[in-house]
Structures are given as C-alpha cells and as structure tokens.
Design an enzyme around this catalytic site. Structure first.
Site, short mmCIF file in Angstrom:
data_model
loop_
_atom_site.label_atom_id
_atom_site.label_comp_id
_atom_site.label_asym_id
_atom_site.label_seq_id
_atom_site.Cartn_x
_atom_site.Cartn_y
_atom_site.Cartn_z
N HIS A 133 115.79 43.56 108.16
CA HIS A 133 116.38 42.88 106.50
C HIS A 133 116.62 44.67 106.20
CE1 HIS A 133 115.37 43.07 102.79
NE2 HIS A 133 115.37 41.37 102.95
N ASP A 217 108.06 47.33 108.54
CA ASP A 217 107.68 46.65 107.61
C ASP A 217 107.18 45.34 107.84
OD1 ASP A 217 109.03 44.94 105.98
OD2 ASP A 217 111.30 44.74 106.61
N GLN A 220 106.24 40.29 106.54
CA GLN A 220 106.85 38.57 107.23
C GLN A 220 105.36 39.08 107.95
OE1 GLN A 220 108.49 36.67 106.31
NE2 GLN A 220 109.96 37.36 105.55
N LYS A 243 105.17 36.52 99.68
CA LYS A 243 104.45 36.11 101.02
C LYS A 243 104.13 35.74 101.41
CE LYS A 243 109.04 38.43 101.94
NZ LYS A 243 110.33 37.51 101.54
N CYS A 394 119.39 38.69 104.14
CA CYS A 394 119.16 39.49 103.58
C CYS A 394 119.18 40.66 105.49
CB CYS A 394 118.48 40.10 102.72
SG CYS A 394 118.11 39.95 100.88
#
Length: 437
Positions: A133, A217, A220, A243, A394
């Site tokens: 991302h 990161d 997700q 999310k 993104c």
C-alpha cells in the site's frame, strides 16, 4: 443471519429499491450495533478529556481509554500494554516509525539511542516490497530522501507472490537484497490489492540475521486472522480500527518496548511531555511520548468494543469464514467470461484459497476483447446495489508491475454471504451485457 442482524446498515435499501450488497470491506468494514452503541454511550454519559481532568468524568474517560489499550494488547498478543500506541490510522503509525527512525541523532530530538537503532545514512538500505500500500512505500521513500539511504524492494512473481528466490527476470533474490547495509525491512502481512498472505515470520527471521528492523503493515491481517505480534518476529506492527468493525480515526502502532523507548517523539504537545521549561523539554515514556494532544478517545472506546465483538465470535471462526467465502468467490469469478483475477488463485483440495486473504482484484473485458474500465464496472454494479472499489487501491506499483492501469476489487468480511457473491456474479454478467459483452 444472527451476525448480519448486528449490522444495521446491511438492512439498508438503496436507490431503485435495491438491497445493499457490500463488498468493499478491505476499504472499510461495516460496524455492528455493539460498537455504535458503545461510542454513543460514552458520549452520552462519560465524555471528558483524558489524563488531565481531576473530576469524575475525566477519570471515567481516562479509564475507558486505557481499558481500550489493554484490550488491544490482549487481542494482538503484546507482552506489555505500554507497547500499544494509539494513532489516527495505520498510515500515521507507519509514518511515525519512519520519521522517528530518521530523526535519530538529529539536533533537537534529544538523546535517543540504543536498542537496535542508529542514525541512517547514505551507506544504509531500506527494503520494502512491490505489493505495498502507498502508506508503506511513501514514508520510506521520504526517509531515504532525507537520509540518503537507498530504497530497494522485493519483486513479485506472475501470480502475485513475493519473488524471494529471484525467479522472475529482473527480480533480485532476498538473499542478495538483505545485506549488512539493510537497516529496515517493511512489508505488508496481507496485500490489500492482491490478497497475498506474505511469509512474515520467515522474512523477519532472515532480516534479523543481518541486524535489520522489521516493520509490518497488518491492516488487512488483523481483521482476518488470529495474530500474535510477540511471536511473528516483527519489531513494529501497524494496523487500523476501521477495517476490523471499529470506527475510523483510530489506528495502532505496536512496538517492542525497548525500541519505542529508544525513539524520539513524532509530534510535540500536551501529554507527550514529562516536564517543560522555556529552556527545554523532557519526554514521557512510551506510549504517551507518541500521543501528543487530545487523543481519539471515543474512537478508542469503539475499537475496544470492536475487539470485544470479534473475540466473542472468535478469530479462528472469522478466519475460517473468510477463507470459505473467498474460495467460493474465486471459484465463481473464474467462471465469468473475460474476467482475469490479479493475485493468487490456487485452491486446496477443499476449495479453500492457499495463503490468500479476502481482497480480490480483477479486470473484465467484453466479448470483443476490449477492457471494460473498472470505473464503469463499479458504476453499473452500484446501480444494482453492489458496492465494490475501482482504481489502483492505493497500490499503483502493483498495477504497474502487471501492466494494469486500474482494477475492480471485491472484498468480503465476516458478514458476507454466498448470496452476495452470487449477486456480484450476476451483476458482472449485466456489466458485460451493458457494454456489448
């Protein structure tokens, strides 16, 4: 059905009497009534600023805010609650790490050093991946520009997995990318565009062999998978609340306490200080050193409620549902004429995806072979009540890697049903008919 009843928005009827089919959860998830009510109740009965008001409401707000920190630490397996830093989103969390590392040794940042940290310079390297991302690319590009460090990246295979062995021409194997000059390795746990689940622990172990810090990161991953930050091998992990059925405006940075204590502050202001004089300032210990000003209080309360909701359902059950519904979606999508899925499509003997999350990006062509623009795909689907995302999500470098200008992305979550996937497939058929397919 019981779970879906917790989400008021899922009963909404859209223009034309269409029922909402929400397939954009990788962008932001919907919120259950339990989270909405927890935030409303806090505002109704406990609203005050934290850590500074010497009255009952202030004590209640502070307790609620810090209880949320404790809940996050428990949920992600953090050894200490003081390792949980609240930010406004994952992007800010990643920027915090990159900026603070870059500020080490700079004038005016104080005497911060030690742990496994040192000032970056032109001889050093930062390693990311090609599927990141933008929030995990741009801060490291900026850091390399400020310090002179070289930015390198792990390339992708044709199916959208990390090319760790350098099998694709032009890609460099990880064994050559990781050197004694590598200071930071930053990568996504789960790709937001391709759905790929990366071997984070394996990469972290190899990065630590050369003395590099590992930043992950997990935006997700945390909503979809059971996670344990203490055992995954990372030094810093970022994720976001919106999310994972929580509110927007709240993110989290987890870091090893010794590393957080070695970093200078990211922002200056109230509550990140220990003492201030006109001649200088000393800073509070982590996590408050990185939480300048009034924090996202009610958002933290909402995140705590979201964690409680997910824990009640069980992350193992959520992950199993995500795998099952993703496998079903992949099987249905590859049946659509003219549709090409970006990212892994491998299924095991039970029809479940292999090392893959729930975000599925794809291109669609008509019978004439011409590409139907993703914005057109999304617009027609929207007219049918089906919410998907169109664009580069993104993740422009991913699309450049595969020679794709943009794509359509459908993403499921714990409330997604087979009927909704079927509605998507029917909708894509109507898209092809509308554009002469």
């Amino acid at each position: 059905a019981t779970i879906r009843a917790d989400f008021p928005i899922l009963t909404r009827t859209l223009a034309g009497g269409r029922r909402l089919v929400y397939l954009d959860s990788a962008n932001t998830s919907q919120k259950p009534a339990q989270v909405i009510e927890a935030m409303a109740e806090h505002l109704r009965g406990h609203n005050a600023n934290v850590a500074r008001a010497m009255h009952q409401l202030g004590a209640e707000a502070t307790s609620a805010f810090e209880d949320a920190r404790t809940a996050v630490a428990r949920f992600v397996g953090a050894p200490r609650r003081e390792e949980i830093v609240f930010t406004k989103n994952a992007s800010e969390a990643l920027n915090l790490v990159a900026r603070a590392i870059g500020d080490l040794g700079q004038p005016g940042t104080g005497a911060f050093a030690g742990a496994d940290l040192h000032r970056l310079g032109p001889e050093d390297e930062i390693l990311v991946t090609e599927l990141e991302h933008h929030s995990n690319i741009v801060p490291w590009q900026q850091l390399s520009q400020r310090t002179g460090a070289r930015l390198r990246w792990i390339g992708l295979t044709g199916e959208g997995r990390l090319d760790l062995e350098g099998e694709v021409e032009g890609n460099t194997p990880l064994s050559q990318l990781l050197t004694e000059r590598t200071r930071v390795v930053s990568l996504a746990w789960v790709s937001n565009s391709l759905g790929t689940i990366n071997p984070v622990s394996r990469i972290a172990a190899r990065a630590h062999e050369v003395g590099a810090l590992v930043v992950v990161d997990a935006s997700q991953a945390v909503p979809q998978l059971p996670v344990d930050f203490a055992s995954v091998g990372a030094d810093f992990v970022a994720f976001t609340g919106h999310k994972m059925v929580g509110p927007t405006g709240i993110g989290v940075l987890w870091g090893r306490y010794d590393l957080l204590a070695a970093l200078p502050p990211f922002l200056g202001g109230g509550e990140m200080i220990e003492w201030v004089t006109m001649e200088g300032t000393t800073y509070a210990p982590p996590p408050h050193r990185f939480e300048a000003g009034t924090p996202p209080i009610v958002q933290a309360v909402g995140l705590g409620a979201a964690i409680g909701y997910l824990e009640t359902l069980g992350m193992d059950a959520i992950a199993a549902h995500e795998q099952e519904i993703t496998g079903y979606a992949l099987r249905r999508l590859i049946e659509v004429p003219g549709l090409t899925v970006m990212g892994p499509t491998d299924l095991d003997a039970d029809g479940l995806p292999i090392d893959r999350g729930g975000a599925i990006s794809f291109e669609l062509t008509g019978s004439d072979g011409d590409l139907i623009h993703p914005h057109d795909v999304a617009q027609v689907l929207d007219s049918l009540g089906i919410a998907v995302r169109a664009g580069h999500h993104c993740a422009a470098p991913v699309h450049q890697r595969f020679g794709v200008q943009s794509s359509t992305r459908a993403s499921s979550y714990l409330y997604t049903t087979h009927d909704e996937i079927d509605a998507l497939i029917d909708g894509l058929d109507q898209v092809r008919q509308f554009f002469g397919g």
